[in-house]
Design a protein around this motif. Structure first.
Motif, PDB file in Angstrom:
ATOM      1  N   LEU B 101     -60.142  16.248 -37.457  1.00 37.25           N
ATOM      2  CA  LEU B 101     -59.215  15.200 -37.919  1.00 37.25           C
ATOM      3  C   LEU B 101     -59.283  15.156 -39.436  1.00 37.25           C
ATOM      4  N   ALA B 102     -58.136  15.175 -40.075  1.00 38.74           N
ATOM      5  CA  ALA B 102     -58.115  15.138 -41.534  1.00 38.74           C
ATOM      6  C   ALA B 102     -57.417  13.877 -42.024  1.00 38.74           C
ATOM      7  N   VAL B 103     -57.965  13.290 -43.084  1.00 34.67           N
ATOM      8  CA  VAL B 103     -57.285  12.192 -43.767  1.00 34.67           C
ATOM      9  C   VAL B 103     -56.638  12.809 -45.002  1.00 34.67           C
ATOM     10  N   VAL B 104     -55.326  12.702 -45.075  1.00 40.41           N
ATOM     11  CA  VAL B 104     -54.549  13.471 -46.050  1.00 40.41           C
ATOM     12  C   VAL B 104     -53.754  12.515 -46.945  1.00 40.41           C
ATOM     13  N   ARG B 105     -53.601  12.912 -48.209  1.00 43.41           N
ATOM     14  CA  ARG B 105     -52.832  12.092 -49.147  1.00 43.41           C
ATOM     15  C   ARG B 105     -51.331  12.273 -48.917  1.00 43.41           C
ATOM     16  N   GLN B 106     -50.601  11.172 -48.889  1.00 46.35           N
ATOM     17  CA  GLN B 106     -49.148  11.230 -48.748  1.00 46.35           C
ATOM     18  C   GLN B 106     -48.521  11.848 -50.007  1.00 46.35           C
ATOM     19  N   THR B 154     -35.379   4.652 -40.108  1.00 49.70           N
ATOM     20  CA  THR B 154     -35.848   5.742 -39.237  1.00 49.70           C
ATOM     21  C   THR B 154     -37.373   5.631 -39.152  1.00 49.70           C
ATOM     22  N   ALA B 155     -37.957   6.129 -38.077  1.00 50.50           N
ATOM     23  CA  ALA B 155     -39.418   6.081 -37.917  1.00 50.50           C
ATOM     24  C   ALA B 155     -40.091   6.653 -39.168  1.00 50.50           C
ATOM     25  N   GLU B 156     -41.289   6.170 -39.454  1.00 48.66           N
ATOM     26  CA  GLU B 156     -41.998   6.582 -40.665  1.00 48.66           C
ATOM     27  C   GLU B 156     -42.635   7.964 -40.452  1.00 48.66           C
ATOM     28  N   LEU B 157     -42.438   8.844 -41.407  1.00 41.59           N
ATOM     29  CA  LEU B 157     -42.973  10.212 -41.315  1.00 41.59           C
ATOM     30  C   LEU B 157     -44.460  10.231 -41.004  1.00 41.59           C
ATOM     31  N   TYR B 158     -45.234   9.318 -41.624  1.00 36.51           N
ATOM     32  CA  TYR B 158     -46.696   9.390 -41.532  1.00 36.51           C
ATOM     33  C   TYR B 158     -47.285   8.689 -40.310  1.00 36.51           C
ATOM     34  N   ASN B 159     -46.426   8.172 -39.456  1.00 36.75           N
ATOM     35  CA  ASN B 159     -46.862   7.659 -38.152  1.00 36.75           C
ATOM     36  C   ASN B 159     -47.554   8.812 -37.419  1.00 36.75           C
ATOM     37  N   PRO B 160     -48.767   8.603 -36.897  1.00 35.84           N
ATOM     38  CA  PRO B 160     -49.479   9.727 -36.271  1.00 35.84           C
ATOM     39  C   PRO B 160     -48.686  10.426 -35.154  1.00 35.84           C
ATOM     40  N   LYS B 161     -47.854   9.669 -34.437  1.00 35.79           N
ATOM     41  CA  LYS B 161     -47.059  10.300 -33.370  1.00 35.79           C
ATOM     42  C   LYS B 161     -46.012  11.254 -33.946  1.00 35.79           C
ATOM     43  N   VAL B 162     -45.467  10.897 -35.109  1.00 37.94           N
ATOM     44  CA  VAL B 162     -44.499  11.781 -35.764  1.00 37.94           C
ATOM     45  C   VAL B 162     -45.224  13.050 -36.214  1.00 37.94           C
ATOM     46  N   ILE B 163     -46.313  12.836 -36.952  1.00 36.88           N
ATOM     47  CA  ILE B 163     -47.058  13.963 -37.521  1.00 36.88           C
ATOM     48  C   ILE B 163     -47.478  14.938 -36.420  1.00 36.88           C
ATOM     49  N   GLN B 164     -48.030  14.412 -35.318  1.00 36.97           N
ATOM     50  CA  GLN B 164     -48.498  15.308 -34.255  1.00 36.97           C
ATOM     51  C   GLN B 164     -47.330  16.052 -33.610  1.00 36.97           C
ATOM     52  N   ALA B 165     -46.183  15.367 -33.434  1.00 35.26           N
ATOM     53  CA  ALA B 165     -45.033  16.033 -32.792  1.00 35.26           C
ATOM     54  C   ALA B 165     -44.430  17.127 -33.676  1.00 35.26           C
ATOM     55  N   THR B 166     -44.673  17.067 -34.996  1.00 38.06           N
ATOM     56  CA  THR B 166     -44.127  18.119 -35.877  1.00 38.06           C
ATOM     57  C   THR B 166     -44.894  19.426 -35.716  1.00 38.06           C
ATOM     58  N   MET B 167     -46.088  19.384 -35.153  1.00 40.87           N
ATOM     59  CA  MET B 167     -46.938  20.564 -35.006  1.00 40.87           C
ATOM     60  C   MET B 167     -47.125  21.280 -36.343  1.00 40.87           C
ATOM     61  N   GLY B 168     -47.194  20.515 -37.414  1.00 41.41           N
ATOM     62  CA  GLY B 168     -47.443  21.095 -38.736  1.00 41.41           C
ATOM     63  C   GLY B 168     -46.200  21.259 -39.587  1.00 41.41           C
ATOM     64  N   SER B 169     -45.029  21.121 -38.979  1.00 40.12           N
ATOM     65  CA  SER B 169     -43.794  21.344 -39.741  1.00 40.12           C
ATOM     66  C   SER B 169     -43.554  20.287 -40.812  1.00 40.12           C
TER      67      SER B 169
END
Lengths: 268, 268
Positions: B101-106, B154-169
């Motif tokens: 798990l990484a904590v990353v800067r926006q 629109t949903a927030e990009l940094y919501n963990p569900k968004v981030i995980q669904a992007t699979m890195g994109s």
């Protein structure tokens, strides 16, 4: 004195919900109880409305807000429970409960082999994400697919997340859980079996059959090795590689890949 | 005696996680804290690995299992925490935590208008489901889209569900939250603006532009009335209506509709 235990509305007995009933409905969020009781939960104004007038799906219990019951006169033989917003929130699986919740009887279905001729069917190999399965069913419905054959380890159709993601399409597309290898063996040969594979041919430059099976594999593991020998058409959705870009995604989401393939197969 | 508080591994100080740190990471599942701290969480072997070698995204903290740290030698200036599976489960947003798990800067990003020429960009109007937004970003990445303009609701990009669904994109596609009306007003005219609408033209029989904006609306409410006047190409994904079928779905999932349109626009 609070609410009476029974009261009538539009000439129909409405029953006030008890904590045992709340527990009962909540238990249906677990696969074990769904299986044991042969029931499942459908939520939300549109889906519940559609279901109540469905000839083949039997609603056993309806829980809805007073206002909803007023604008949706009682039909069918189900028990109707008038619930408050608070009570609905207690039995709901949704973050934002939506007016009505139905407890519905599960159906066992068989493939109508007549409907396979001249059409496509989907074959899902280990699609484990409930949202993906529900979205695939919804997309299949849009493109006129009648049958989806699921491997036994695909997500369960009656999981509330699957049902909600179908937006009602679960009632129009037959999802059958079968041993996929046996199902493929039983196909009349030669029957086209398409699968999306990284080493497949570009879907836009390949001649595609006008009927057949479209196989969708697990996103992480791909198509099972036991099913690969049945594939007659290996397909690939080409990725764009714009200039200057050096890192690329590895794959598409399973429901997205299914949708792109179906839209291409069924385009007219 | 239990574990020591600090220990070294591969010549790097590893810090044992404290309950304050667990609380800190957990706080990032809330938008309020993500915004306040300008940080977000990325999880899973593949995505974390990719991120650690990314030139533009800065990882501040890495929490990973011993085994994972052994096979992924330390890089970058982040703090590294060796965690047990139990500790990882406590900080994870996933049902099945996946090693790291990484904590990353926006990052705040701006549209590179050079990249808009000769390409398509997406414009998302009120896509509120985080899974849908993440999937759209992943699909956009596959089809070489560089920019996604999102309405402020629109949903927030940094919501963990968004981030995980992007699979890195999320790291390869620029998501910009803007006032869509102002953005559309500022486009050089005439610039093609496509939107999927029920009354649109069949995408398979319409001549489509080779660059432009593709607008995707909210599934329930469609495109906002304030944005409709900007649409130059109304498109429709045709539904199949097989014989004998009497009930039909109302719509496609937003991420599915985006994928079908993008694949059709970018096909080659």
């Amino acid at each position: 004195m609070g609410r009476v235990f029974f009261y009538t509305f539009a000439n129909k007995f409405l029953i006030v919900i008890t904590s045992a009933q709340i527990k009962f409905v909540k238990s249906l969020s677990q696969k074990k109880f769904r299986k044991e009781l042969g029931l499942f939960v459908v939520e939300g104004d549109k889906m519940v409305k559609e279901l109540l007038s469905h000839p083949h799906w039997h609603t056993e219990m309806l829980f809805a807000l007073d206002g909803w019951l007023q604008s949706n006169p009682a039909r069918g033989s189900h028990q109707t429970f008038a619930v408050s917003e608070k009570e609905l929130a207690r039995i709901s699986n949704l973050q934002t409960p939506n007016q009505a919740l139905a407890v519905v009887r599960q159906r066992s279905r068989e493939a109508d082999t007549k409907l396979l001729k001249g059409n496509f069917c989907l074959l899902l190999d280990q699609i484990q994400d409930p949202g993906n399965l529900g979205t695939i069913i919804r997309t299949a419905d849009w493109f006129g697919i009648r049958h989806i054959f699921c491997s036994e380890d695909t997500a369960e159709l009656y999981n509330p997340k699957v049902i909600q993601a179908t937006m009602g399409s679960f009632a129009r597309v037959d999802c059958l859980y079968v041993n996929l290898q046996n199902m493929l063996k039983a196909l009349p040969h030669p029957y086209p079996v398409m699968a999306a594979l990284l080493e497949g041919e570009n879907i836009y430059s390949t001649r595609l059959p006008s009927e057949g099976v479209l196989m969708i594999g697990n996103e992480a593991r791909g198509i099972s090795p036991t099913l690969l020998p049945f594939v007659t058409h290996k397909l690939h959705i080409p990725m764009s590689r714009p200039e200057g870009k050096t890192q690329f995604p590895e794959s598409l989401n399973a429901s997205v890949a299914s949708a792109i393939l179906l839209s291409h197969l069924k385009k007219k």
